[in-house]
Scaffold this active site. Sequence first.
Site, PDB file in Angstrom:
ATOM      1  CD  GLU A  12      39.710  41.310  39.725  1.00 57.09           C
ATOM      2  OE1 GLU A  12      40.847  41.775  39.920  1.00 57.09           O
ATOM      3  OE2 GLU A  12      39.524  40.153  39.315  1.00 57.09           O
ATOM      4  CG  HIS A  59      43.816  41.571  43.449  1.00 59.26           C
ATOM      5  ND1 HIS A  59      44.879  40.750  43.721  1.00 59.26           N
ATOM      6  CD2 HIS A  59      42.992  40.836  42.671  1.00 59.26           C
ATOM      7  CE1 HIS A  59      44.708  39.582  43.136  1.00 59.26           C
ATOM      8  NE2 HIS A  59      43.561  39.597  42.491  1.00 59.26           N
TER       9      HIS A  59
HETATM   10 NI    NI Z   1      42.895  37.969  41.359  1.00 61.96          NI
END
Ligand code: NI
Length: 192
Positions: free
Chosen positions: A150, A153
């Site tokens: 995450e 990202h």
């Molecule tokens: Ni992802």
Amino acid sequence: MAIRKIARMGHPVLARIAEPVADPTAPEVRALVADMIETMIDANGAGLAAPQVYEPKRIVVFQAPAERAPEGIDEEEAFDHTAKLTVLINPEIEILSPEIEQGWEGCLSVPGLRGLVPRHTELIYRGFGLDGERIERRARGFHARVVQHECDHLDGMLYPQRMTDLGNLIFETEARAWLEARAKEEEEAVDA
Ligand code: NI
């Protein structure tokens, strides 16, 4: 609350560095996080980062076991929809172990695919919650993997960019065949 459209690999919002959040307690942050959670659950994801809903801000949400498994118990930390939901704003990661482990990942922005991705096995993450409270947790295994995925990202990184062998990037519809072939190979290797 609303289910948002999810950006897919190739959209520039997924490739840029997301902006820090000035005030984690701002109402618009709370509204965005509510949408992110609804979108993540609707899409059956383990986590979601704000850029995936076209908001280039440093916010992630994920569901993973909060505590590390007790020492001496070989317990795989697997994804569980009942796991505690974490909202993390302006996250930072401190890697605790040089140990790297390969594991399968998918991504709502890379639909239909699965890849074998190397990740650090143990880390501490820090950030802020929606009430402005400081969050600091130690994570290992699947929990550590989700956090790394995450947070990537937020720096414009998708999991295929972390892969060391794109031969291990497959469609999920072929996963069973892939695993069967791999198991057979191993069996033959043992027999030989
Ligand atoms: Ni992802």
